[in-house]
Design a protein around this motif. Sequence first.
Motif, PDB file in Angstrom:
ATOM      1  N   UNK A   1      -0.663  12.003   0.407  1.00 25.18           N
ATOM      2  CA  UNK A   1      -0.211  10.617   0.241  1.00 25.18           C
ATOM      3  C   UNK A   1      -0.270   9.866   1.564  1.00 25.18           C
ATOM      4  N   UNK A   2       0.157  10.529   2.626  1.00 22.24           N
ATOM      5  CA  UNK A   2       0.127   9.915   3.957  1.00 22.24           C
ATOM      6  C   UNK A   2      -1.310   9.627   4.389  1.00 22.24           C
ATOM      7  N   UNK A   3      -2.216  10.557   4.104  1.00 19.93           N
ATOM      8  CA  UNK A   3      -3.625  10.372   4.470  1.00 19.93           C
ATOM      9  C   UNK A   3      -4.232   9.194   3.712  1.00 19.93           C
ATOM     10  N   UNK A   4      -3.914   9.057   2.425  1.00 16.33           N
ATOM     11  CA  UNK A   4      -4.428   7.937   1.638  1.00 16.33           C
ATOM     12  C   UNK A   4      -3.875   6.612   2.148  1.00 16.33           C
ATOM     13  N   UNK A   5      -2.598   6.599   2.494  1.00 10.67           N
ATOM     14  CA  UNK A   5      -1.989   5.383   3.049  1.00 10.67           C
ATOM     15  C   UNK A   5      -2.685   4.982   4.338  1.00 10.67           C
TER      16      UNK A   5
ATOM     17  N   UNK B   1       0.822  -1.217   0.000  1.00 11.88           N
ATOM     18  CA  UNK B   1       0.000   0.000   0.000  1.00 11.88           C
ATOM     19  C   UNK B   1       0.858   1.270   0.000  1.00 11.88           C
ATOM     20  N   UNK B   2       1.783   1.442   0.934  1.00 14.28           N
ATOM     21  CA  UNK B   2       2.598   2.666   0.900  1.00 14.28           C
ATOM     22  C   UNK B   2       3.403   2.801  -0.401  1.00 14.28           C
ATOM     23  N   UNK B   3       3.863   1.690  -0.936  1.00 22.15           N
ATOM     24  CA  UNK B   3       4.628   1.710  -2.181  1.00 22.15           C
ATOM     25  C   UNK B   3       3.766   2.217  -3.342  1.00 22.15           C
ATOM     26  N   UNK B   4       2.554   1.679  -3.450  1.00 23.50           N
ATOM     27  CA  UNK B   4       1.657   2.116  -4.537  1.00 23.50           C
ATOM     28  C   UNK B   4       1.180   3.546  -4.340  1.00 23.50           C
ATOM     29  N   UNK B   5       0.925   3.930  -3.109  1.00 24.00           N
ATOM     30  CA  UNK B   5       0.505   5.310  -2.850  1.00 24.00           C
ATOM     31  C   UNK B   5       1.616   6.275  -3.252  1.00 24.00           C
TER      32      UNK B   5
ATOM     33  N   UNK C   1      -6.226   3.608   3.674  1.00 21.92           N
ATOM     34  CA  UNK C   1      -6.204   2.256   3.124  1.00 21.92           C
ATOM     35  C   UNK C   1      -5.820   1.230   4.192  1.00 21.92           C
ATOM     36  N   UNK C   2      -4.801   1.524   4.974  1.00 20.86           N
ATOM     37  CA  UNK C   2      -4.391   0.596   6.035  1.00 20.86           C
ATOM     38  C   UNK C   2      -5.492   0.448   7.084  1.00 20.86           C
ATOM     39  N   UNK C   3      -6.174   1.534   7.405  1.00 19.80           N
ATOM     40  CA  UNK C   3      -7.287   1.480   8.354  1.00 19.80           C
ATOM     41  C   UNK C   3      -8.440   0.641   7.829  1.00 19.80           C
TER      42      UNK C   3
END
Length: 103
Positions: free
Chosen positions: A62-66, A44-48, A69-71
């Motif tokens: 980017x951090x918010x999207x990561x 996930x962080x890699x693709x974001x 997604x993780x949440x």
Amino acid sequence: MRLVVDTNVLVGELLRVKGRGRLADERLELFIPEQMWEESQYEIPRRVARIGAKRGLSVHESSALTELALGAIEANVEKAPAMLSFEPVCACASVVARGCRAQ
């Protein structure tokens, strides 16, 4: 409906608003094997980061999207021990992504 999800389908859906909505569908029980769970946490962080670079997202966006997604994984997907086996309930390769329904 119980579904075992693949890392690529899961990660792809988590990065889309509609995908996160589908994953939160209460009619679904989603499982991912432990090894794929760990892979998704890396992927996930890699693709974001790639999406952020292409679309010009800020570090904050980017951090918010990561985190979103993780949440969503934590809230909607259960780890399945590798020894469990599951019967397929749908012939679609990407059940969640395509909205396939069991018959």
